[in-house]
Design a protein around this motif. Structure first.
Motif, mmCIF file in Angstrom:
data_model
loop_
_atom_site.group_PDB
_atom_site.id
_atom_site.type_symbol
_atom_site.label_atom_id
_atom_site.label_comp_id
_atom_site.label_asym_id
_atom_site.label_seq_id
_atom_site.Cartn_x
_atom_site.Cartn_y
_atom_site.Cartn_z
ATOM 1 N N GLY A 73 0.781 -1.230 0.000
ATOM 2 C CA GLY A 73 0.000 0.000 0.000
ATOM 3 C C GLY A 73 0.816 1.284 0.000
ATOM 4 N N TYR A 74 2.128 1.191 -0.131
ATOM 5 C CA TYR A 74 2.967 2.389 -0.141
ATOM 6 C C TYR A 74 2.968 3.065 -1.506
ATOM 7 C CZ TYR A 74 4.632 0.570 4.275
ATOM 8 O OH TYR A 74 4.691 0.094 5.552
ATOM 9 N N LEU A 75 2.755 2.274 -2.552
ATOM 10 C CA LEU A 75 2.655 2.794 -3.915
ATOM 11 C C LEU A 75 1.320 2.399 -4.505
ATOM 12 C CD1 LEU A 75 6.154 1.817 -5.400
ATOM 13 C CD2 LEU A 75 5.495 3.981 -4.338
ATOM 14 N N LYS A 76 0.854 3.180 -5.476
ATOM 15 C CA LYS A 76 -0.346 2.857 -6.238
ATOM 16 C C LYS A 76 0.069 2.487 -7.646
ATOM 17 C CE LYS A 76 -3.527 6.251 -4.306
ATOM 18 N NZ LYS A 76 -4.365 7.405 -4.662
ATOM 19 N N VAL A 77 -0.614 1.522 -8.214
ATOM 20 C CA VAL A 77 -0.430 1.213 -9.623
ATOM 21 C C VAL A 77 -1.330 2.179 -10.376
ATOM 22 C CG1 VAL A 77 -0.733 -0.511 -11.431
ATOM 23 C CG2 VAL A 77 0.120 -1.193 -9.191
ATOM 24 N N VAL A 78 -0.701 3.045 -11.170
ATOM 25 C CA VAL A 78 -1.441 4.073 -11.896
ATOM 26 C C VAL A 78 -1.912 3.540 -13.231
ATOM 27 C CG1 VAL A 78 -1.276 6.375 -12.903
ATOM 28 C CG2 VAL A 78 -0.101 5.877 -10.780
ATOM 29 N N GLU A 79 -1.044 2.818 -13.892
ATOM 30 C CA GLU A 79 -1.358 2.292 -15.213
ATOM 31 C C GLU A 79 -0.755 0.904 -15.328
ATOM 32 O OE1 GLU A 79 0.004 3.370 -19.694
ATOM 33 O OE2 GLU A 79 -0.440 5.047 -18.376
ATOM 34 N N ALA A 80 -1.610 -0.080 -15.491
ATOM 35 C CA ALA A 80 -1.127 -1.458 -15.639
ATOM 36 C C ALA A 80 -1.170 -1.830 -17.114
ATOM 37 C CB ALA A 80 -1.989 -2.398 -14.824
ATOM 38 N N GLY A 81 -0.297 -2.675 -17.509
ATOM 39 C CA GLY A 81 -0.223 -3.111 -18.903
ATOM 40 C C GLY A 81 1.160 -3.642 -19.165
ATOM 41 N N PRO A 82 1.587 -3.563 -20.419
ATOM 42 C CA PRO A 82 2.949 -4.016 -20.715
ATOM 43 C C PRO A 82 3.984 -3.239 -19.895
ATOM 44 C CG PRO A 82 1.767 -3.470 -22.742
ATOM 45 C CD PRO A 82 0.888 -3.101 -21.601
ATOM 46 N N VAL A 83 3.728 -1.961 -19.693
ATOM 47 C CA VAL A 83 4.587 -1.135 -18.843
ATOM 48 C C VAL A 83 3.708 -0.594 -17.716
ATOM 49 C CG1 VAL A 83 6.051 0.896 -18.704
ATOM 50 C CG2 VAL A 83 6.057 -0.465 -20.785
ATOM 51 N N THR A 84 4.043 -0.972 -16.499
ATOM 52 C CA THR A 84 3.268 -0.553 -15.332
ATOM 53 C C THR A 84 3.913 0.685 -14.725
ATOM 54 O OG1 THR A 84 2.698 -2.855 -14.921
ATOM 55 C CG2 THR A 84 2.350 -1.320 -13.112
ATOM 56 N N TYR A 85 3.068 1.651 -14.370
ATOM 57 C CA TYR A 85 3.543 2.885 -13.743
ATOM 58 C C TYR A 85 3.050 2.941 -12.309
ATOM 59 C CZ TYR A 85 5.135 4.510 -18.240
ATOM 60 O OH TYR A 85 5.809 4.622 -19.419
ATOM 61 N N TYR A 86 3.902 3.455 -11.437
ATOM 62 C CA TYR A 86 3.623 3.521 -10.010
ATOM 63 C C TYR A 86 3.720 4.961 -9.530
ATOM 64 C CZ TYR A 86 4.746 -1.457 -10.334
ATOM 65 O OH TYR A 86 4.779 -2.783 -10.680
ATOM 66 N N ARG A 87 2.939 5.257 -8.493
ATOM 67 C CA ARG A 87 2.948 6.574 -7.860
ATOM 68 C C ARG A 87 2.837 6.359 -6.358
ATOM 69 N NH1 ARG A 87 -1.429 9.587 -10.358
ATOM 70 N NH2 ARG A 87 0.101 10.074 -11.937
ATOM 71 N N LEU A 88 3.364 7.299 -5.601
ATOM 72 C CA LEU A 88 3.294 7.236 -4.142
ATOM 73 C C LEU A 88 1.838 7.270 -3.692
ATOM 74 C CD1 LEU A 88 5.347 7.207 -1.792
ATOM 75 C CD2 LEU A 88 5.064 9.664 -1.646
ATOM 76 N N ASN A 89 1.476 6.442 -2.731
ATOM 77 C CA ASN A 89 0.118 6.391 -2.198
ATOM 78 C C ASN A 89 0.027 7.304 -0.975
ATOM 79 O OD1 ASN A 89 -2.418 5.825 -1.313
ATOM 80 N ND2 ASN A 89 -2.051 3.669 -0.870
ATOM 81 N N THR A 90 -0.431 8.510 -1.199
ATOM 82 C CA THR A 90 -0.499 9.499 -0.112
ATOM 83 C C THR A 90 -1.705 9.286 0.797
ATOM 84 O OG1 THR A 90 -1.620 11.065 -1.569
ATOM 85 C CG2 THR A 90 0.784 11.233 -1.390
ATOM 86 N N GLU A 91 -2.531 8.308 0.494
ATOM 87 C CA GLU A 91 -3.663 7.999 1.367
ATOM 88 C C GLU A 91 -3.227 7.174 2.575
ATOM 89 O OE1 GLU A 91 -6.504 6.134 -1.180
ATOM 90 O OE2 GLU A 91 -6.602 7.873 -2.494
ATOM 91 N N LYS A 92 -2.078 6.557 2.485
ATOM 92 C CA LYS A 92 -1.553 5.748 3.591
ATOM 93 C C LYS A 92 -0.960 6.682 4.648
ATOM 94 C CE LYS A 92 0.908 1.454 4.342
ATOM 95 N NZ LYS A 92 -0.162 0.575 4.708
ATOM 96 N N ARG A 93 -1.336 6.489 5.885
ATOM 97 C CA ARG A 93 -0.945 7.385 6.975
ATOM 98 C C ARG A 93 0.569 7.521 7.129
ATOM 99 N NH1 ARG A 93 0.228 7.094 12.430
ATOM 100 N NH2 ARG A 93 -0.412 8.910 13.623
ATOM 101 N N ILE A 94 1.286 6.412 7.100
ATOM 102 C CA ILE A 94 2.737 6.460 7.294
ATOM 103 C C ILE A 94 3.408 7.229 6.167
ATOM 104 C CG2 ILE A 94 3.211 4.252 6.187
ATOM 105 C CD1 ILE A 94 5.032 5.604 9.272
ATOM 106 N N VAL A 95 2.860 7.145 4.960
ATOM 107 C CA VAL A 95 3.414 7.896 3.827
ATOM 108 C C VAL A 95 3.252 9.392 4.078
ATOM 109 C CG1 VAL A 95 3.173 8.382 1.355
ATOM 110 C CG2 VAL A 95 3.096 6.014 2.185
ATOM 111 N N ARG A 96 2.098 9.799 4.564
ATOM 112 C CA ARG A 96 1.882 11.226 4.870
ATOM 113 C C ARG A 96 2.848 11.704 5.947
ATOM 114 N NH1 ARG A 96 -3.568 9.637 4.916
ATOM 115 N NH2 ARG A 96 -3.597 9.956 7.157
ATOM 116 N N LEU A 97 3.073 10.885 6.966
ATOM 117 C CA LEU A 97 4.009 11.262 8.025
ATOM 118 C C LEU A 97 5.436 11.412 7.495
ATOM 119 C CD1 LEU A 97 2.697 8.978 10.921
ATOM 120 C CD2 LEU A 97 2.480 11.457 10.751
ATOM 121 N N ILE A 98 5.842 10.505 6.638
ATOM 122 C CA ILE A 98 7.190 10.578 6.058
ATOM 123 C C ILE A 98 7.309 11.785 5.133
ATOM 124 C CG2 ILE A 98 8.804 9.399 4.509
ATOM 125 C CD1 ILE A 98 7.876 6.774 5.886
#
Length: 105
Positions: A73-98
Motif C-alpha cells: 500500500g505504499y505505492l499505487k499502480v497508476v497504469e497497468a499493462g505491458p509497462v506498469t507505472y507507479y505513484r506514491l500512495n499518499t492515502e496511507k498514513r505512514i506515507v503522509r508522516l514521512i
C-alpha cells in the motif's frame, strides 16, 4: 557537507534510514525514498520499473520491489499493462508522516 556534491537534509535522512535496515533491504528503502523525493518535486509523476532502475543507485531489478511496495500500500499502480507505472500512495498514513518529515528537512 559532502565534497564534490550538493548537500541536502533529505540525503541525510535517507542515509540514516538506510543504516537502520539490513543491507538486503536497503533497495526497498532507496526506492521508497526515491518516490517520496519525486512526489515532493511534482505530485503528478508516475514511474515505471525501468525509470526507477535508471534513477536509483544500487537497484538493478526494481519490478519486484515496486510490486511489493504496491502490495503493502505504499505505492499505487497508476497504469497497468505491458509497462506498469507507479505513484506514491499518499492515502496511507505512514506515507503522509514521512512526507511531512521530508518537507521539514
Amino acid at each position: 557537507m559532502r565534497a564534490g556534491g550538493s548537500y541536502s537534509a533529505s540525503d541525510d535522512i535517507e542515509e540514516e534510514f538506510a543504516s537502520l535496515v539490513p543491507r538486503r533491504s536497503q533497495g526497498y528503502l532507496r526506492v521508497f525514498v526515491f518516490f517520496v523525493k519525486k512526489y515532493l518535486e511534482d505530485p503528478s509523476q508516475a514511474f515505471s520499473a525501468y525509470a526507477v532502475e535508471k534513477e536509483v543507485a544500487s537497484v538493478s531489478r526494481a519490478r519486484p520491489i515496486l510490486d511489493w511496495l504496491a502490495r503493502k500500500g505504499y505505492l499505487k499502480v497508476v497504469e497497468a499493462g505491458p509497462v506498469t507505472y507507479y505513484r506514491l500512495n499518499t492515502e496511507k498514513r505512514i506515507v503522509r508522516l514521512i512526507l511531512d518529515l521530508f518537507k521539514q528537512s
